[in-house]
Design a protein around this motif. Sequence first.
Motif, PDB file in Angstrom:
ATOM      1  N   LEU A 143      95.081 -64.456  33.526  1.00 53.49           N
ATOM      2  CA  LEU A 143      94.948 -63.171  34.208  1.00 53.49           C
ATOM      3  C   LEU A 143      96.091 -63.049  35.192  1.00 53.49           C
ATOM      4  CD1 LEU A 143      91.119 -63.366  34.988  1.00 53.49           C
ATOM      5  CD2 LEU A 143      92.210 -62.231  33.043  1.00 53.49           C
ATOM      6  N   PRO A 145      97.216 -60.523  38.109  1.00 52.88           N
ATOM      7  CA  PRO A 145      97.023 -59.327  38.933  1.00 52.88           C
ATOM      8  C   PRO A 145      98.316 -58.581  39.205  1.00 52.88           C
ATOM      9  CG  PRO A 145      95.890 -61.215  39.887  1.00 52.88           C
ATOM     10  CD  PRO A 145      96.769 -61.739  38.795  1.00 52.88           C
ATOM     11  N   THR A 148      99.109 -55.271  37.404  1.00 45.08           N
ATOM     12  CA  THR A 148      98.258 -54.097  37.557  1.00 45.08           C
ATOM     13  C   THR A 148      98.865 -53.112  38.541  1.00 45.08           C
ATOM     14  OG1 THR A 148      97.009 -55.185  39.295  1.00 45.08           O
ATOM     15  CG2 THR A 148      96.200 -55.446  37.055  1.00 45.08           C
ATOM     16  N   GLN A 206      89.832 -59.154  44.218  1.00 46.72           N
ATOM     17  CA  GLN A 206      89.721 -58.610  42.859  1.00 46.72           C
ATOM     18  C   GLN A 206      88.465 -59.137  42.176  1.00 46.72           C
ATOM     19  OE1 GLN A 206      92.878 -60.830  42.826  1.00 46.72           O
ATOM     20  NE2 GLN A 206      94.511 -59.319  42.975  1.00 46.72           N
ATOM     21  N   TRP A 208      86.815 -59.557  38.382  1.00 44.50           N
ATOM     22  CA  TRP A 208      87.231 -59.614  36.978  1.00 44.50           C
ATOM     23  C   TRP A 208      86.017 -59.807  36.080  1.00 44.50           C
ATOM     24  CZ3 TRP A 208      92.622 -59.454  36.301  1.00 44.50           C
ATOM     25  CH2 TRP A 208      93.389 -59.752  37.428  1.00 44.50           C
ATOM     26  N   ASP A 209      86.105 -59.256  34.875  1.00 42.06           N
ATOM     27  CA  ASP A 209      85.161 -59.560  33.800  1.00 42.06           C
ATOM     28  C   ASP A 209      85.983 -59.937  32.579  1.00 42.06           C
ATOM     29  OD1 ASP A 209      83.255 -59.743  31.824  1.00 42.06           O
ATOM     30  OD2 ASP A 209      82.213 -57.901  32.357  1.00 42.06           O
ATOM     31  N   ILE A 210      86.002 -61.224  32.248  1.00 39.20           N
ATOM     32  CA  ILE A 210      86.906 -61.707  31.209  1.00 39.20           C
ATOM     33  C   ILE A 210      86.421 -61.359  29.800  1.00 39.20           C
ATOM     34  CG2 ILE A 210      87.811 -63.565  32.641  1.00 39.20           C
ATOM     35  CD1 ILE A 210      85.956 -65.495  31.252  1.00 39.20           C
ATOM     36  N   PRO A 215      90.329 -56.775  31.986  1.00 33.10           N
ATOM     37  CA  PRO A 215      89.425 -57.604  32.795  1.00 33.10           C
ATOM     38  C   PRO A 215      89.292 -57.172  34.262  1.00 33.10           C
ATOM     39  CG  PRO A 215      90.841 -58.985  31.441  1.00 33.10           C
ATOM     40  CD  PRO A 215      91.378 -57.594  31.346  1.00 33.10           C
ATOM     41  N   LEU A 216      90.349 -56.610  34.856  1.00 34.72           N
ATOM     42  CA  LEU A 216      90.280 -56.258  36.274  1.00 34.72           C
ATOM     43  C   LEU A 216      89.354 -55.058  36.458  1.00 34.72           C
ATOM     44  CD1 LEU A 216      91.231 -56.884  39.123  1.00 34.72           C
ATOM     45  CD2 LEU A 216      93.156 -55.323  38.746  1.00 34.72           C
ATOM     46  N   GLN A 217      88.210 -55.299  37.076  1.00 32.65           N
ATOM     47  CA  GLN A 217      87.190 -54.270  37.229  1.00 32.65           C
ATOM     48  C   GLN A 217      87.260 -53.550  38.570  1.00 32.65           C
ATOM     49  OE1 GLN A 217      84.601 -53.847  34.531  1.00 32.65           O
ATOM     50  NE2 GLN A 217      86.447 -54.794  33.688  1.00 32.65           N
ATOM     51  N   HIS A 219      89.323 -53.742  42.726  1.00 29.11           N
ATOM     52  CA  HIS A 219      90.186 -54.411  43.704  1.00 29.11           C
ATOM     53  C   HIS A 219      90.220 -53.565  44.961  1.00 29.11           C
ATOM     54  CE1 HIS A 219      93.473 -51.561  42.739  1.00 29.11           C
ATOM     55  NE2 HIS A 219      93.075 -51.721  41.497  1.00 29.11           N
TER      56      HIS A 219
END
Length: 376
Positions: A143, A145, A148, A206, A208-210, A215-217, A219
């Motif tokens: 991941l 960040p 993003t 942040q 996350w849901d992998i 994945p970044l849900q 922040h």
Amino acid sequence: MLSFRTKGYNGYGVQYSPFFDNKLAVATAANYGLVGNGRLFILDIEPHGQITSPISWETQDGLFDLAWSEIHENQCVAASGDGSIKLFDRTVPQFPIMQWNEHQREVFSVNWNLVDKTNFVTSSWDGSIKIWTSQRKESMLTLNPGGTDYTTMAAPVASTAQPPLSHQQHHQRSQHTSTKNCIYSAQFSPHSPSMLVSCTGASQVQIWDIRTPHPLQLHFVSHDGLETLSVDWNKYKSTVIASGGTDKSVRVWDLRMVSNLDQPSAHSPMPSHHQRGPSALNHFVGHEFAVRRVQWSPHDGKELLSTSYDMTARVWRDESDERARFLNTKTGGLRGVFNKHREFVIGCDYSLWGEPGWCATTGWDEMVYVWDSKRL
């Protein structure tokens, strides 16, 4: 109170074994992590109260964090300053049984998944989070960040933030490199096998849901634009987390309150660099310097522990009611101060065993203390 000296090595991380009530592991670095070796200590708490170290391993670079395996009682993984991750086994002296070398810079945190116990997560100054399993030689997922959109908003906020003293000293060879992309901590949720929380030098937290393609849900800016050094998930409330940062505060967040509230509106008269993020569910002030680590108690959903560069560990009581979250009532506060350390206090952990309240701390004074938070 019990104690053990990691002579010649300064403490960075400590954790109780999830299998034994009398075992701890301690990650350390020589010369305060500036240069030199590291050492991973396994400690035994004897019945008469003495702490001994039956085995330890020396590493080529300092160790900054560690995590016991959740599936193998003898194994422990450690995060190294040279970017490597090493897996040790108590029955195998001298050398790690496995090593991974994908991170490009210092690895600051490692955390084992408490739900899907086959994997663990690491975070690094290289700006990446990686998911691993001890069954593979390569990471399962990376991941990043920095890729993003939030970085365009967060960078101006963090541009005035100074690294904590320890990191200014600690990385002299990289002193001209910004810490805004450094991911100081990444933690799996104890409620879900796929959810993660992380924090960065750009004051970002942040979620996350992998499992998802993106994945970044969520922040948000968490400490008014200053570095966020630690995060932890409440063990009893799946939407509540805590964070600590260089603004000297500990903050409690209800994720239902902060859903991208830091995103500036296209029609907002306020420039993006003035965005300071959402309001915390609770806000604890008392440390005199940056908060290095926060951790929720595994026995009490209202108690959390913090360590700081002010040479203390503090126990807090969070009495906020997330069900009345829109009332913004901040209650609770400091329960006690542990002040036996004589240098920066870096690592801490609660014992899963025995009476609730037993915990351990370690710091740059080469000391590990085991003490009872209920007796402060």
